[in-house]
Design a protein around this motif. Structure first.
Motif, PDB file in Angstrom:
ATOM      1  N   MET A   1      -0.303   3.033  -6.524  1.00 29.47           N
ATOM      2  CA  MET A   1       0.319   1.863  -5.938  1.00 29.47           C
ATOM      3  C   MET A   1      -0.622   0.678  -6.068  1.00 29.47           C
ATOM      4  SD  MET A   1       1.164   1.043  -2.060  1.00 29.47           S
ATOM      5  CE  MET A   1       0.352  -0.511  -2.029  1.00 29.47           C
ATOM      6  N   GLN A  43       4.748   7.930   0.579  1.00 31.33           N
ATOM      7  CA  GLN A  43       3.743   8.210  -0.454  1.00 31.33           C
ATOM      8  C   GLN A  43       2.773   7.046  -0.620  1.00 31.33           C
ATOM      9  OE1 GLN A  43       3.243  11.167  -1.720  1.00 31.33           O
ATOM     10  NE2 GLN A  43       1.478  10.411  -2.861  1.00 31.33           N
ATOM     11  N   SER A  44       3.276   5.817  -0.587  1.00 27.03           N
ATOM     12  CA  SER A  44       2.399   4.649  -0.752  1.00 27.03           C
ATOM     13  C   SER A  44       1.374   4.564   0.376  1.00 27.03           C
ATOM     14  CB  SER A  44       3.222   3.361  -0.807  1.00 27.03           C
ATOM     15  OG  SER A  44       4.017   3.233   0.359  1.00 27.03           O
ATOM     16  N   ARG A  46       0.285   7.124   2.221  1.00 26.11           N
ATOM     17  CA  ARG A  46      -0.639   8.255   2.028  1.00 26.11           C
ATOM     18  C   ARG A  46      -1.681   7.921   0.971  1.00 26.11           C
ATOM     19  NH1 ARG A  46       0.518  12.987   4.258  1.00 26.11           N
ATOM     20  NH2 ARG A  46      -0.471  14.214   2.616  1.00 26.11           N
ATOM     21  N   GLN A  47      -1.235   7.317  -0.139  1.00 26.22           N
ATOM     22  CA  GLN A  47      -2.163   6.965  -1.213  1.00 26.22           C
ATOM     23  C   GLN A  47      -3.187   5.935  -0.752  1.00 26.22           C
ATOM     24  OE1 GLN A  47       0.460   5.728  -4.361  1.00 26.22           O
ATOM     25  NE2 GLN A  47       0.641   7.796  -5.183  1.00 26.22           N
ATOM     26  N   LEU A  48      -2.740   4.939   0.007  1.00 26.57           N
ATOM     27  CA  LEU A  48      -3.676   3.935   0.510  1.00 26.57           C
ATOM     28  C   LEU A  48      -4.700   4.562   1.454  1.00 26.57           C
ATOM     29  CD1 LEU A  48      -1.388   0.836   1.060  1.00 26.57           C
ATOM     30  CD2 LEU A  48      -3.385   0.985  -0.447  1.00 26.57           C
ATOM     31  N   GLN A  50      -5.747   7.695   1.490  1.00 30.18           N
ATOM     32  CA  GLN A  50      -6.661   8.510   0.690  1.00 30.18           C
ATOM     33  C   GLN A  50      -7.638   7.647  -0.100  1.00 30.18           C
ATOM     34  OE1 GLN A  50      -3.668  10.785  -1.405  1.00 30.18           O
ATOM     35  NE2 GLN A  50      -4.126  12.616  -0.190  1.00 30.18           N
ATOM     36  N   SER A  51      -7.147   6.558  -0.668  1.00 33.56           N
ATOM     37  CA  SER A  51      -8.024   5.719  -1.491  1.00 33.56           C
ATOM     38  C   SER A  51      -9.092   5.006  -0.659  1.00 33.56           C
ATOM     39  CB  SER A  51      -7.203   4.701  -2.294  1.00 33.56           C
ATOM     40  OG  SER A  51      -6.630   3.738  -1.452  1.00 33.56           O
ATOM     41  N   PRO A  56      -4.661  11.509   5.230  1.00 30.09           N
ATOM     42  CA  PRO A  56      -3.306  11.121   5.609  1.00 30.09           C
ATOM     43  C   PRO A  56      -2.598  12.146   6.494  1.00 30.09           C
ATOM     44  CG  PRO A  56      -3.346  11.783   3.317  1.00 30.09           C
ATOM     45  CD  PRO A  56      -4.770  11.780   3.802  1.00 30.09           C
TER      46      PRO A  56
END
Length: 139
Positions: A1, A43-44, A46-48, A50-51, A56
């Protein structure tokens, strides 16, 4: 993302009633539309998380992603409040910044750990109005 270069993203717990109230507050007071939102259940979100080094599946933190940097807990709240156009919220953010972060974050973490018990939980994420939908990152 990828993040929009002109907006900051707030990752929040979409089923937490307190977190949903915070998002509604920001939708009302962020008249410039600076902040976009991603629920940690998406999902977006969760990705943020994790990054920026957050789990998450066990997040006690709210995440603000601004100019490529991640801010959590009360630092995120202070940054957001100080950016709002209404003087009283900027003043509150400034006042909070005088409290040592360790003390602010201890209180924040306590509330985050007990947020469902204290404020309740919804079975579904906050659903924005059609006018607000563009401020949410849905994927």
């Amino acid at each position: 993302m990828t993040e929009d270069a002109h907006s900051a993203v707030v990752v929040y717990d979409g089923v937490c009633l307190l977190c949903s109230r915070w998002v509604r507050f920001l939708l009302e007071h962020d008249r410039q539309g600076r902040y976009r939102f991603a629920s940690m259940q998406a999902q977006s979100g969760r990705q943020l998380l994790q990054s920026h080094g957050l789990d998450p599946d066990s997040p006690y933190s709210m995440l603000l992603v601004e100019d490529g940097h991640g801010y959590t807990d009360t630092t995120a709240i202070v940054r957001i409040l100080r950016s709002l156009p209404d003087r009283r919220w900027r003043w509150l953010g400034g006042l909070m910044s005088w409290i040592p972060r360790i003390l602010r974050d201890v209180a924040y973490r306590f509330m985050a750990r007990h947020r469902y018990r204290l404020f309740g939980r919804s079975e579904q994420c906050f659903v924005p109005s059609p006018e607000q939908r563009s401020r949410f990152i849905a994927t």
